[in-house]
Scaffold this motif. Structure first.
Motif, mmCIF file in Angstrom:
data_model
loop_
_atom_site.group_PDB
_atom_site.id
_atom_site.type_symbol
_atom_site.label_atom_id
_atom_site.label_comp_id
_atom_site.label_asym_id
_atom_site.label_seq_id
_atom_site.Cartn_x
_atom_site.Cartn_y
_atom_site.Cartn_z
ATOM 1 N N UNK A 73 -9.411 -26.805 9.920
ATOM 2 C CA UNK A 73 -9.907 -25.672 10.698
ATOM 3 C C UNK A 73 -11.162 -25.112 10.022
ATOM 4 N N UNK A 74 -11.910 -24.317 10.771
ATOM 5 C CA UNK A 74 -13.090 -23.655 10.213
ATOM 6 C C UNK A 74 -12.636 -22.498 9.332
ATOM 7 N N UNK A 75 -13.135 -22.451 8.126
ATOM 8 C CA UNK A 75 -12.773 -21.388 7.190
ATOM 9 C C UNK A 75 -13.870 -20.337 7.042
ATOM 10 N N UNK A 76 -15.097 -20.733 7.319
ATOM 11 C CA UNK A 76 -16.215 -19.795 7.210
ATOM 12 C C UNK A 76 -17.181 -20.069 8.342
ATOM 13 N N UNK A 77 -17.700 -18.987 8.913
ATOM 14 C CA UNK A 77 -18.662 -19.104 10.008
ATOM 15 C C UNK A 77 -19.886 -18.293 9.663
ATOM 16 N N UNK A 78 -21.047 -18.896 9.824
ATOM 17 C CA UNK A 78 -22.322 -18.258 9.565
ATOM 18 C C UNK A 78 -23.098 -18.237 10.877
#
Length: 125
Positions: free
Chosen positions: A52-57
């Motif tokens: 899964x995505x853990x960080x989004x910028x």
């Protein structure tokens, strides 16, 4: 209110009880927000794949992906900060009850921001 020899007004007993009652409600709200974050992470993990995505910028999009169990770090961080805040407020030896109330408000804000971070992160996945 009575005055001390330093010119500062002491709080009456009902005012102290009001601070404590409001602070207790805030502590319960922080606990509820923590439980909501745990439930949100649990439901997200049960319905997703292994990665899964853990960080989004906002500039580059998803900047870190990893194992779905790492999502439990967000509620764990809010729990750790809440416990530290609670212990610091309990060990406060001053007569200023506003500090107890302020630490409860900050804890609610921390848990609310973590819950919002979890919700926004789930929109990416």
């Amino acid at each position: 209110m009575t005055e001390t020899n330093f010119g500062y007004a002491e709080q009456t007993l009902p005012a102290q009880r009001a601070y404590k009652k409001l602070a207790n409600y805030l502590w319960m709200t922080a606990g509820l927000l923590f439980i909501l974050s745990l439930v949100a992470v649990y439901f997200k993990i049960s319905g997703s794949g292994e990665v899964v995505a853990l960080r989004y910028n906002i500039i580059v999009g998803v900047s870190k992906v990893g194992d779905k169990s790492l999502l439990y770090r967000l509620p764990a961080t809010s729990l750790m900060l809440s416990v530290v805040n609670f212990l610091l407020s309990r060990f406060n030896k001053t007569e200023q009850k506003i500090l107890y109330l302020l630490s409860a408000m900050v804890t609610v804000a921390i848990n609310l921001f973590m819950l919002l971070a979890i919700i926004f992160l789930f929109r990416v996945n």
